[in-house]
Design an enzyme around this catalytic site. Structure first.
Site, short mmCIF file in Angstrom:
data_model
loop_
_atom_site.label_atom_id
_atom_site.label_comp_id
_atom_site.label_asym_id
_atom_site.label_seq_id
_atom_site.Cartn_x
_atom_site.Cartn_y
_atom_site.Cartn_z
N GLU A 1 38.13 44.04 39.27
CA GLU A 1 38.90 44.03 38.01
C GLU A 1 37.99 44.07 36.78
O GLU A 1 38.05 43.19 35.91
CB GLU A 1 39.81 42.79 37.96
CG GLU A 1 40.87 42.81 39.03
CD GLU A 1 41.91 41.69 38.92
OE1 GLU A 1 41.65 40.73 38.18
OE2 GLU A 1 42.95 41.78 39.57
N GLU B 1 45.71 44.73 45.46
CA GLU B 1 46.19 43.35 45.43
C GLU B 1 47.64 43.31 44.97
O GLU B 1 48.04 44.07 44.09
CB GLU B 1 45.38 42.48 44.44
CG GLU B 1 43.92 42.31 44.75
CD GLU B 1 43.23 41.37 43.74
OE1 GLU B 1 43.94 40.68 42.98
OE2 GLU B 1 41.99 41.37 43.70
#
Ligand SMILES: [Zn+2]
Ligand SMILES: [Zn+2]
Ligand SMILES: [Zn+2]
Lengths: 606, 606, 606
Positions: free
Chosen positions: B143, B305
């Site tokens: 991320e 995710e």
């Protein structure tokens, strides 16, 4: 001739654009251009290099076009090289953080390097252009404001304090430092009040009001020091041309009354805050015009900037509706403006004012509604010629504005943080404005002898001989109107240890001060009509006054809320609470009526 | 095979837990585990010590269990020893504050030490595990995001600027530095735009939009530099296995279009913001899926995710209602996902993700509703096998997303800070989604030739040859739909000095741009129906277009609000204001209808 | 004798004011004066200069007037010279900023210089005045609180951690540092948790709850260290006179239970937050009185401060209505206060407490409503004499307050940031208070054997042998009442890896925890009445308990919301959600009713 035109930055544009600009200016009857604001990097590309060639061309062209020139010193924004060479010319903010280069209005007012370089450049400009008859005014800096809390400012603050308080005993007394063990035993212990020293929750929350109040005065004076120094440098070469700087109206950080003696004439930038009520906006502008006119003894002032259409810096930037520009511009003239200028004549291409309105938009169009309105107004102004300029009106009513009270009442711990000085000031002003009373807006040091009515909302701080002077004013026949929270502290923000300086004049003293959340209303009956009071409710003990209004609720129901004391040939009025607009109007009209001062245009519908 | 499984951190647990975990994974048909995210301290306990013994066991066990392995590099969180040894590997935030060790995503992207160490570890991992056939993908970092404003970044920014603008003249021109005296005369004078330099009131309030825009691009590139360097280190040992990193969908700080060329396939983490409307949430996820699919030319992507139940980082974290997990997971597959993975397989014991949902809760239960839903979905995915993976859909409609416009429109001073790029983008996307149009979400650099309809909301910045290409697209028969505030500035955020790049295509130019508070509505009549417009109201001068809708109020009542210009074989549509959902749908449907592109599932009730 | 009087600072006033003050004190029956708070600069004008002459006069005069004296050490505010000589005695705030001199409560608790100087002065005071029989108590410092994050505190924190966790393995285990690669390999790597390390969005948003929880404990202990050291210095000269410090009731930053063993008696400052409901305010004060009384085993305590009229530090500071002062003061006595003192006896002239109410206002008036109420109360107190002091009540009900749970539940990521410990604690307390139950407010370490009912709202953290002790308490016949989010984490904020420590006692385990926005209500039917539940909704699996209430909505409609498990001779009650006041009352009354503990004054109308 009414000055008409505005800020113009041809240095940002190629020469062919200049030609088109002047063509448009002629259409719009532009007769005044402000040149050189923010041109520092251009005029002095390095510390030892000055380059006036472009400015020569710009001034030359303006002169050739018959424009009157306002020449600016560019100290409102320093160039990158200056900050890079002298990092401590950048400010330290309220959070204690040293800034690096960016934005504008960014120089430490106590920096000797900034001072030296800005003054030198002002001198060079004066030397070079000072004899040019086209130059009708000098415009020093730009919208002075902001704050610095750096070590240089700390040192300058200590000098300023020595001057004001004499010695540490005087300082400790003034600041009441026995409270919380603050007794200063060495000047070096004194710190600027910041988030890292006396403040919590922001600039209005201080542990020591006296320290913060003095720092605000110091900062106002420190900024003024820059203006004064540049003006002196100009005066070395320019004996007569008036020097000014553009103020911002009701701007809290700078005490314009401390500046006023140093201006040759006053000017300001008229960007009223958005308000859905056109009438409130008009009143607010009237107040600011009045304040600015009051700075130099009522002399004509200038509107140095206004936008022809939109602002860009607000969250939401509506366009001025058709006719609004004309209306506001004529309002300026009616209040005594000799010039009504735009920021800006040509719209910026990039950066944060890219969408700020301008007489000429990015495409340089003259066929737009905006340009048509600008040109029509130019035509109107040109027709009236000199008839309206230089006008002065005798006023019988004074509204007192006091920066110390503005600062003190809003940084006070207790009774109520929701009390805002401008809210109360503008409410009383609106009442006077709607009554069409002939009004001056003046400081507390003003000579009161020419007035019949003096209105002083939230005059929290009482300084010098004001109480004596206003008492004499009343004795001689005047009407004095003041409000809750007035007359509470002295110049150092220390409470009076008796009934206060207005007690015998008003015929009462304040026993308790209640404060309530904004949704709590206490009805006040006044001259047979019900009004609403909010925020602050003083429970006063009337010794010698007539009770005009009483509270309708709470444990002090029936207690006096509005009083009038006959004194000598005059009267002293007190509103012990914050009334709604109608309530304020009722009090103000009653006082005006005693002197038959409600004007012929009172209560004209909006 | 649809990838199913997720993040797994057995290094946080004793071996007996591993046994129970794999038992549960078999029940849930988990076939993919992501290993090693945040394992740096574990793999390299000191600068000169690597220890792969536990990871060997973890990878070995996963392989033995028949799992497909996604192996992560751990650079998403540096270990304490690194920050301690190299304090300037920590970031300096927007406020100018050097951080010390803590959190994650905390490394300066310009730190040579962080770069060297993270790349070395990626290389070691690749060297050791690169030949393992169980590894189906490499997952670099995590991320990517955030910002740094340190001296190392300042220096790297200057290099980046030299590359982009050539010399200081180019830089000064691009940034319009004659405004506010900003002319830079030495590269060292250039500062990162922060709260201490150009910004006021936060990251979207800058004095120089051009500087801030360039810094955002620089930061996106600087973070990318880390990814690229790690990937290169991996590629030295791993010739073929695809390398990716997990994006965050509609994430403003990083321009995924600048990153896309460096990914072997795209993946993202699906945590939609809470919205009481299930339909809006579904549309928002569809937009993000589309954006991610559009990064690598429409190739299948992964959901790297999602949470099986709750998030933990929100203020309020509701559980996914029964059936929602299944619905959202299948939506992912329907949009082209080849894998649908969880964060995480086993719930953390402590710290800030302790309450984030997981396939296995703290007690490792398999009898819960959550586990039953996870297992049932695993069963469904296992049944469909490879039928659905690798799917590609041809699309006839393109929705353009442009980070530069996103950044520029939200940092603009004027006309209206309440204009949010995502609000407008998602409104237009929802209209396309509800119309069931076959849609690609692509950058402005995409080849438009394969589309019939191109929709570009808030395309504030127009770069390169886009105007020419979209004009050609229309001439050849396409329909182009754009909105207010589009076509205003060039790549440097400087205003166009004419009617703008879309003027002749749209057949109009913008004379005024009004802005109003959010509660002000201007009714717009459009195809016989009334709609509500808000925030921004352009008053346009139509030169050559059909007026489809007009304003119903204010001084521009009757002026055009929506237009359509016939051009060549195509059409160019313009909404000069921000319409409500129904208004947007009316415009979009009309454009789609010209190409018969409303899909068979349009207007299915939620 | 009920102590009556309060803080008095005659050093701020000339002697003639003292005379008038004591005259007024006699009218008001003042028998106790607190002297020397904040007198440091006065007592020690320079590091090597002590000057007790004025304090001698002040104490002498008070003694001569027959007052009981509370003598304060002045460490609540250091003098300017100290900060100037020892800059690192100033605090570093949560943002990592070193403060300079200002405010009060401003010293770093780990500064050896501050410690040395404050302890030395306490010793000097004790040496000089310790034998004076007029001194009835020593008052160390003032309202201890706040935080420091400086390098000295970092070093002290590391020592504190070594003590608590033994070695780095213990530390890493406790903090679950394998998460996000946080394994510490050297003590020097450990940083105080701040905005520059583990925190985002403020003090309650941390990446590592375990680190922040330990830092809060450390800070509480560090401040306590100052108190303990000053007390020890006093004890060297003063063998018997009790030593205390003034607490602030429900004050989150300091764990008063960690402090309690070091106090000779407890005292607190009663400034309840404004609440429009008089009943809620009364209950809140009752809870705080109970908490303070519970600190020293139920011994009488003091109200060290209350305002006779207004506060000054709030945004809005209403006056106490007529009769309120009397009501609250008698409530204090009814709860076990042996003294009811004012801050302050004479109003400050300047600085931030200038408008804080006082027995004597700026003008020293005794004819005001305020003074009349003060004097009437003094008369009442004087009449009752010693009858009411030293009273102790046996209580059958215990309400547990736990700072660790307060901290942990409010810094938790997930499930819901809107859950506030005090909201839930006060709701359960109000139910007990309205039931007029004989109540103790005690820590979780309290001996439970004397109680019939133990109520533990939001007991998130379960430490030591509490679970065993409360189970035994129930087995022996007690009723234990607890709520959602209780029993979740251990002392290090790590989740329990099984059904949790209360599972077998309560007969249930928590399968899911739903969280919703504040406007979402789930109706809960309980004993035939409907109640509203909000914020958190646990879906529990009941193994062995009676279901008393069920959810009425959402996918868990019909699932248990309130349960009661019969265990041994007692019962264990669980509210799996946050009920409204009536719902809480229903649960609490049912538990009380099992022991016939609703008191005779239950449900008295407000
Ligand atoms: Zn300075
Ligand atoms: Zn950096
Ligand atoms: Zn410290």
């Amino acid at each position: 001739m009414i000055g008409y035109g505005g800020d113009y930055n041809p240095e940002q544009w190629p020469r062919e654009v200049w030609d088109r600009d002047y063509e448009a200016f002629r259409l719009a009857k532009v007769n005044t251009v402000t040149l050189g604001v923010f041109a520092w990097a251009h005029l002095q590309p390095a510390e030892d290099t000055y380059d006036f060639s472009t400015l020569d061309a710009i001034v030359g062209r303006a002169t050739a076009e018959g424009e009157r020139v306002v020449l600016a010193t560019p100290s409102g924004a320093m160039p990158p090289w200056l900050a890079h060479a002298y990092p401590d010319a950048c400010r330290v903010d309220f959070e204690g953080r040293r800034h690096v280069y960016g934005q504008r209005h960014n120089a430490c007012p106590s920096s000797p390097d900034f001072r030296r370089l800005s003054v030198a450049l002002a001198g060079r400009l004066a030397e070079r252009y000072g004899r040019d008859p086209a130059i009708v005014a000098w415009h020093v800096g730009n919208e002075y404001g902001g704050a610095c809390h750096c070590p240089l400012c700390a040192a300058a603050f200590r000098d300023w304090l020595r001057e004001r308080h004499g010695d540490l005993d005087g300082l400790n007394r003034a600041w009441n430092t026995t409270f919380w063990s603050h007794t200063f035993t060495d000047w070096e212990q004194v710190q600027p009040p910041t988030a890292l020293s006396e403040h919590w929750r922001g600039p209005n929350h201080t542990a020591f009001q006296g320290i913060t109040l003095d720092y605000r005065r110091f900062l106002s004076d420190a900024l003024l020091g820059g203006f004064v120094a540049e003006k002196a440098a100009i005066r070395e070469h320019v004996p007569d041309t008036p020097v000014t700087t553009n103020f911002m109206g009701l701007y809290q950080p700078v005490d314009y009354h401390r500046w006023a003696p140093h201006l040759d004439f006053a000017s300001w930038d008229n960007y009223p805050p958005e308000d859905p009520s056109a009438s409130r906006t008009a009143a607010r502008m009237a107040l600011a015009h009045g304040l600015v006119r009051g700075l130099c003894g009522g002399k004509p002032f200038w509107v140095m900037e206004q936008t022809p259409s939109v602002t860009a810096s607000r969250d939401v930037n509506p366009v001025k509706r058709p006719g609004v520009l004309r209306l506001w511009s004529w309002q300026s003239v009616a209040h005594g403006a000799d010039a009504v200028l735009y920021f800006q004549l040509r719209q910026s291409r990039g950066a944060c004012e890219k969408y700020h309105g301008a007489v000429l938009d990015h495409a340089g169009r003259t066929g737009t509604r905006l340009f048509r309105e600008v040109a029509a107004l130019g035509e109107e102004f040109a027709r009236v010629g000199a008839e309206l300029t230089g006008a002065r009106t005798p006023a019988r009513v004074a509204l007192l504005v006091d920066w110390d009270s503005w600062w003190a009442v809003e940084m006070s711990d207790g009774p109520n943080r929701n009390v805002r000085y401008l809210d109360v000031l503008t409410a009383y002003h609106r009442a006077l404005w709607q009554a069409n009373a002939p009004l001056d807006v003046v400081p507390v040091t003003a000579d009161l002898s020419g007035y019949d009515v003096v209105v002083a909302p939230l005059l929290h701080v009482v300084k010098g001989d004001f109480a004596e002077r206003v008492t004499a004013f009343v004795e001689r026949g005047g009407a004095f109107v003041t409000t809750a929270l007035s007359g509470r502290v002295d110049e150092d923000d220390n409470a009076f240890l008796d009934d206060g300086p207005f007690a015998s004049l008003l015929g009462l003293w304040v026993e308790e001060t209640d404060a309530r959340q904004p949704d709590v209303v206490n009805p006040v009956a006044l001259f047979g009509t019900g009004h609403e009071a909010r925020h602050v409710f003083e429970v006063v003990v009337v010794e010698d006054a007539e009770v005009l209004g009483t509270y309708g609720a709470d444990f002090y129901a029936g207690a006096p809320a509005v009083t009038r004391a006959a004194r000598g040939r005059g009267s002293a009025w007190y509103a012990a609470t914050l009334l709604d607009d109608a309530g304020v109007a009722a009090v103000v009209r009653a006082a005006l009526d005693e002197h038959d001062l409600t004007g012929p245009l009172a209560d004209v519908p909006d």
